[in-house]
Design a protein around this motif. Structure first.
Motif, short mmCIF file in Angstrom:
data_model
loop_
_atom_site.label_atom_id
_atom_site.label_comp_id
_atom_site.label_asym_id
_atom_site.label_seq_id
_atom_site.Cartn_x
_atom_site.Cartn_y
_atom_site.Cartn_z
N LEU A 19 0.83 -1.21 0.00
CA LEU A 19 0.00 0.00 0.00
C LEU A 19 0.87 1.26 0.00
O LEU A 19 0.61 2.21 -0.74
CB LEU A 19 -0.94 0.00 1.22
CG LEU A 19 -2.11 -0.97 1.13
CD1 LEU A 19 -2.80 -1.09 2.48
CD2 LEU A 19 -3.09 -0.55 0.05
N GLY A 20 1.92 1.26 0.82
CA GLY A 20 2.81 2.40 0.85
C GLY A 20 3.45 2.68 -0.50
O GLY A 20 3.55 3.84 -0.93
N ALA A 21 3.85 1.62 -1.18
CA ALA A 21 4.49 1.77 -2.50
C ALA A 21 3.53 2.36 -3.52
O ALA A 21 3.91 3.22 -4.33
CB ALA A 21 5.04 0.43 -2.97
N ILE A 22 2.28 1.91 -3.47
CA ILE A 22 1.28 2.47 -4.40
C ILE A 22 1.05 3.95 -4.10
O ILE A 22 1.06 4.79 -5.01
CB ILE A 22 -0.04 1.69 -4.31
CG1 ILE A 22 0.13 0.31 -4.94
CG2 ILE A 22 -1.18 2.46 -5.01
CD1 ILE A 22 -1.06 -0.61 -4.75
N LYS A 52 0.94 10.41 -3.00
CA LYS A 52 0.16 10.59 -1.77
C LYS A 52 1.11 10.27 -0.62
O LYS A 52 1.03 9.21 0.00
CB LYS A 52 -1.07 9.68 -1.76
CG LYS A 52 -2.04 9.97 -2.90
CD LYS A 52 -3.19 8.97 -2.89
CE LYS A 52 -4.15 9.24 -4.04
NZ LYS A 52 -5.21 8.22 -4.12
N TYR A 53 2.04 11.18 -0.38
CA TYR A 53 3.16 10.90 0.51
C TYR A 53 2.77 10.70 1.97
O TYR A 53 3.42 9.93 2.67
CB TYR A 53 4.22 11.98 0.36
CG TYR A 53 4.74 12.08 -1.06
CD1 TYR A 53 5.28 10.97 -1.70
CD2 TYR A 53 4.66 13.28 -1.76
CE1 TYR A 53 5.74 11.05 -3.00
CE2 TYR A 53 5.13 13.37 -3.07
CZ TYR A 53 5.67 12.25 -3.69
OH TYR A 53 6.12 12.32 -4.97
N ASP A 54 1.71 11.39 2.43
CA ASP A 54 1.25 11.16 3.81
C ASP A 54 0.81 9.71 4.00
O ASP A 54 1.18 9.07 4.98
CB ASP A 54 0.10 12.10 4.18
CG ASP A 54 0.54 13.53 4.40
OD1 ASP A 54 1.74 13.75 4.64
OD2 ASP A 54 -0.31 14.44 4.31
N TYR A 103 2.60 6.73 6.24
CA TYR A 103 1.83 5.99 7.24
C TYR A 103 1.96 4.47 7.03
O TYR A 103 2.23 3.72 7.97
CB TYR A 103 0.35 6.41 7.17
CG TYR A 103 -0.55 5.54 8.01
CD1 TYR A 103 -0.65 5.71 9.38
CD2 TYR A 103 -1.29 4.51 7.42
CE1 TYR A 103 -1.47 4.90 10.15
CE2 TYR A 103 -2.11 3.69 8.18
CZ TYR A 103 -2.20 3.89 9.54
OH TYR A 103 -3.00 3.07 10.30
N HIS A 104 1.79 4.03 5.79
CA HIS A 104 1.81 2.59 5.51
C HIS A 104 3.22 2.00 5.62
O HIS A 104 3.38 0.88 6.11
CB HIS A 104 1.17 2.31 4.15
CG HIS A 104 -0.31 2.47 4.18
ND1 HIS A 104 -0.93 3.68 3.97
CD2 HIS A 104 -1.29 1.59 4.44
CE1 HIS A 104 -2.23 3.53 4.09
NE2 HIS A 104 -2.48 2.26 4.37
N MET A 152 12.34 7.86 2.13
CA MET A 152 11.97 8.56 0.89
C MET A 152 10.61 9.24 1.03
O MET A 152 10.42 10.37 0.56
CB MET A 152 11.96 7.59 -0.29
CG MET A 152 13.35 7.11 -0.67
SD MET A 152 13.43 6.09 -2.16
CE MET A 152 12.38 4.71 -1.74
N ALA A 153 9.67 8.57 1.70
CA ALA A 153 8.35 9.17 1.91
C ALA A 153 8.44 10.37 2.84
O ALA A 153 7.80 11.41 2.60
CB ALA A 153 7.37 8.13 2.47
N GLN A 154 9.26 10.26 3.88
CA GLN A 154 9.43 11.38 4.79
C GLN A 154 10.05 12.58 4.05
O GLN A 154 9.62 13.72 4.23
CB GLN A 154 10.33 10.98 5.97
CG GLN A 154 9.64 10.03 6.93
CD GLN A 154 10.61 9.41 7.92
OE1 GLN A 154 11.78 9.18 7.62
NE2 GLN A 154 10.09 9.12 9.12
N TYR A 155 11.03 12.33 3.23
CA TYR A 155 11.66 13.41 2.47
C TYR A 155 10.64 14.07 1.53
O TYR A 155 10.56 15.30 1.46
CB TYR A 155 12.85 12.89 1.67
CG TYR A 155 13.56 13.99 0.93
CD1 TYR A 155 14.45 14.84 1.60
CD2 TYR A 155 13.33 14.20 -0.42
CE1 TYR A 155 15.07 15.86 0.94
CE2 TYR A 155 13.96 15.23 -1.10
CZ TYR A 155 14.83 16.06 -0.42
OH TYR A 155 15.45 17.09 -1.07
N ALA A 156 9.85 13.25 0.85
CA ALA A 156 8.83 13.78 -0.06
C ALA A 156 7.76 14.57 0.70
O ALA A 156 7.14 15.47 0.15
CB ALA A 156 8.17 12.64 -0.84
#
Length: 196
Positions: free
Chosen positions: A132-135, A141-143, A147-148, A168-172
């Motif tokens: 889910l996080g990768a999708i 949808k970085y938040d 989370y995932h 990477m998600a945190q940076y985005a």
């Protein structure tokens, strides 16, 4: 990074000690998939189906065999068969999600990953949370991605790869210092991880 060679050795030892054991064959098949061992995976699929056609693991192994050959629709057919045999077999939902991602059908992939999380009675199936996080990351949808990935990391905190994805998600998400800390954690776990 994942140590597929050692995983393969351990799972093959399990098979030698308990040749009629079905539990764990899905993990062995995924290990063979990652190692691109087509012949061994095909042999495992044949043996599993010959031994127990009513085990969800058998059809999961067959699905992985077709997935490795990039026959995603056929793989999905066998993952669905696995789920028909046992609707609580979490791993087949997750692998179905991966196949839908390969086909870029993200709505169906999200549905499969959610089904995996729903059917996972022990709350240990981090792969679906990662999926889910990768999708969500691909959809920017970085938040939701953060989370995932965090949920996946809570379940599997020793994964350097999950740390990298979370970073990477945190940076985005505009959190560069948190991202650096997370990536430092990834490096500490596996200095050979090129992403870290």
């Amino acid at each position: 990074m994942a140590d597929y060679q050692n995983s393969k050795r351990a799972l093959e030892t399990m098979q030698r000690v308990e040749p009629h054991r079905m539990k764990g064959l899905e993990v062995l098949s995924t290990t063979l998939w990652h190692l691109k061992k087509e012949v061994e995976l095909s042999d495992l699929a044949q043996r599993a189906v010959d031994f127990d056609r009513m085990a969800p693991e058998s059809w999961c192994v067959v699905g992985n065999c077709f997935s490795l050959q990039k026959e995603h629709e056929t793989a999905l057919t066998f993952f669905r068969r696995s789920i028909q045999v046992d609707s609580s077999f979490t791993y087949s939902y997750t692998l179905s999600g991966h196949e839908y991602v390969s086909n870029e059908d993200f709505d169906k992939a999200v549905s499969c990953y959610r089904d995996a999380i729903r059917t996972d009675g022990c709350g240990r199936h981090y792969n679906a949370w990662y999926g889910l996080g990768a999708i969500y990351f691909r959809q920017e949808k970085y938040d939701l991605a953060e989370y995932h990935f965090q949920k996946a990391l809570t379940i599997n905190p020793q994964s350097s790869v999950l740390h990298c994805h979370l970073g990477m998600a945190q940076y985005a998400n505009g959190k560069p210092y948190e991202a650096l800390d997370t990536l430092e954690g990834a490096f500490q776990l596996d200095p050979h991880n090129a992403q870290a």
